[in-house]
Design an enzyme around this catalytic site. Sequence first.
Site, PDB file in Angstrom:
ATOM      1  N   SER A   1      70.958 120.035  28.283  1.00 43.70           N
ATOM      2  CA  SER A   1      70.210 120.296  29.460  1.00 43.70           C
ATOM      3  C   SER A   1      69.541 118.801  29.859  1.00 43.70           C
ATOM      4  CB  SER A   1      69.171 121.238  29.603  1.00 43.70           C
ATOM      5  OG  SER A   1      68.350 121.465  30.348  1.00 43.70           O
TER       6      SER A   1
ATOM      7  N   LYS B   1      74.356 120.505  31.867  1.00 48.22           N
ATOM      8  CA  LYS B   1      73.292 121.110  32.655  1.00 48.22           C
ATOM      9  C   LYS B   1      72.574 120.222  33.622  1.00 48.22           C
ATOM     10  CE  LYS B   1      69.606 124.532  32.129  1.00 48.22           C
ATOM     11  NZ  LYS B   1      69.018 125.625  31.721  1.00 48.22           N
TER      12      LYS B   1
ATOM     13  N   LYS C   1      69.301 119.634  35.971  1.00 51.72           N
ATOM     14  CA  LYS C   1      68.146 120.126  36.755  1.00 51.72           C
ATOM     15  C   LYS C   1      68.150 119.795  38.041  1.00 51.72           C
ATOM     16  CE  LYS C   1      66.043 122.295  33.064  1.00 51.72           C
ATOM     17  NZ  LYS C   1      65.608 123.899  33.330  1.00 51.72           N
TER      18      LYS C   1
ATOM     19  N   GLU D   1      71.664 128.477  37.752  1.00 52.84           N
ATOM     20  CA  GLU D   1      70.718 129.143  37.330  1.00 52.84           C
ATOM     21  C   GLU D   1      69.385 129.212  38.137  1.00 52.84           C
ATOM     22  OE1 GLU D   1      70.303 127.255  33.450  1.00 52.84           O
ATOM     23  OE2 GLU D   1      68.358 128.528  33.011  1.00 52.84           O
TER      24      GLU D   1
ATOM     25  N   ASP E   1      67.496 133.556  34.745  1.00 49.11           N
ATOM     26  CA  ASP E   1      66.653 133.197  33.533  1.00 49.11           C
ATOM     27  C   ASP E   1      65.373 133.620  33.780  1.00 49.11           C
ATOM     28  OD1 ASP E   1      65.249 131.838  31.542  1.00 49.11           O
ATOM     29  OD2 ASP E   1      65.829 129.650  32.193  1.00 49.11           O
TER      30      ASP E   1
ATOM     31  N   LYS F   1      66.966 134.145  26.440  1.00 48.41           N
ATOM     32  CA  LYS F   1      66.088 133.288  25.557  1.00 48.41           C
ATOM     33  C   LYS F   1      65.206 134.459  24.925  1.00 48.41           C
ATOM     34  CE  LYS F   1      65.439 129.514  28.773  1.00 48.41           C
ATOM     35  NZ  LYS F   1      64.651 128.864  29.845  1.00 48.41           N
TER      36      LYS F   1
ATOM     37  N   GLY G   1      67.362 127.498  26.194  1.00 47.45           N
ATOM     38  CA  GLY G   1      66.600 126.766  25.254  1.00 47.45           C
ATOM     39  C   GLY G   1      65.325 126.324  25.813  1.00 47.45           C
TER      40      GLY G   1
END
Length: 374
Positions: free
Chosen positions: A137, A163, A165, A215, A240, A264, A292
């Site tokens: 990430s 991934k 952001k 996400e 998420d 998670k 994570g």
Amino acid sequence: MTVLIERVEMRHIRMRLLSPFETSFGVEDDREALVLRLWADGLEGWGECVAGAFPGYSYETVGTAWHALEAFFLPAVVGQRIDGVDQVRHRIERYKGHPQARAGLELGLWDLLGKAEGRSLRSLLGGEAERVPVGVSIGIQSDAASLVRAAGEYLDQGYRRIKVKIKPGRDVGEVRAVRRAFPAVALQVDANSAYTLAETETLKALDDFDLLLIEQPLAEDDLIDHARLQAELRTAVCLDESILSVRHARQALDIGACRVINIKPARVGGLVEAVAIHDLCRARGIPVWCGGMLETGIGRAANLALASLPGFTLPGDISASARYYARDLAEPTFTLNPDSTIDVPTGPGLGVEVNLAELDRVTVRRGEFGAGRS
Ligand code: NPQ
Ligand code: MG
């Protein structure tokens, strides 16, 4: 098998990140978290609570988690004979909220019970895989060129899923740059709830980049608008922050709010709930993956055990220890295999040893809770 919990130690830790991690909710130079140590029958169990320094990802912080654990959750175990994780879950069921605090305690119990039975967490959870596919990430960088450079470095290290952001103003341009530089890489984005339906056109523009998923584009407490958005997008929406329980997961799937779920254990109050969400999604043919939270080796070991369950078909946000920290708290440290997987620990409980000298070095506050003193 039962264990008598004699006392619990809680530490607030602060670990320097190798590089600052920026998301739509803020930037962190240090990872703060809580580490729990449970003593029972000559054994030690380790747990980690991932709540951070400020309420950015969710409302929980190290301070709220310390309070919930000290005042409400630890008294349910200290001085008590425990026959399993479910018994403790039921004892603290009447309290609301604080899933990350609950999950930290539950993790310590899993490690302890696993050690008492001589069984690995993977085996206790019903996991199968010996190694699990992982990705990296990448936080928001100063500009698109830096992001492409960072992605290239991780690809060179062997990560096969990236991934990125995103946040408003730092989305289509960044994703286009990464996609142009790496036309075939498995790519996904995470907005950490930074958008509203007013920005649907921007999110639709991301359909052009062959993403695995988008996400948590919208607010945590808005399943309805996620369903509206998913109907507009070709790309799969993955939730998420919105999924705090198996009940939310079922409702989200029932109304078409997402096509993928990030699991998670910390966000859903522990591994029991995480496995329940996995089971639900597996029965419905919904892919899941393990999220994570910049865990130390303690939480990372648990995530690997969880991700060894058969429904975890997408790569997890479970990077090697060296992705985030110069020195990890647990040994052995986790390294990336050439096929972008990490080995699932096989020793009893979490299957890791905590380095006490390193733990002391990063501890900023310590409390001990024993029978009669808690
Ligand atoms: C996510 N994690 O998937 C989270 C967000 C996140 C690896 O992208 C301190 C506390 C730092 C909580 C950094 C990844 C954090 C944090 C990121 C949560 O949304
Ligand atoms: Mg996320």
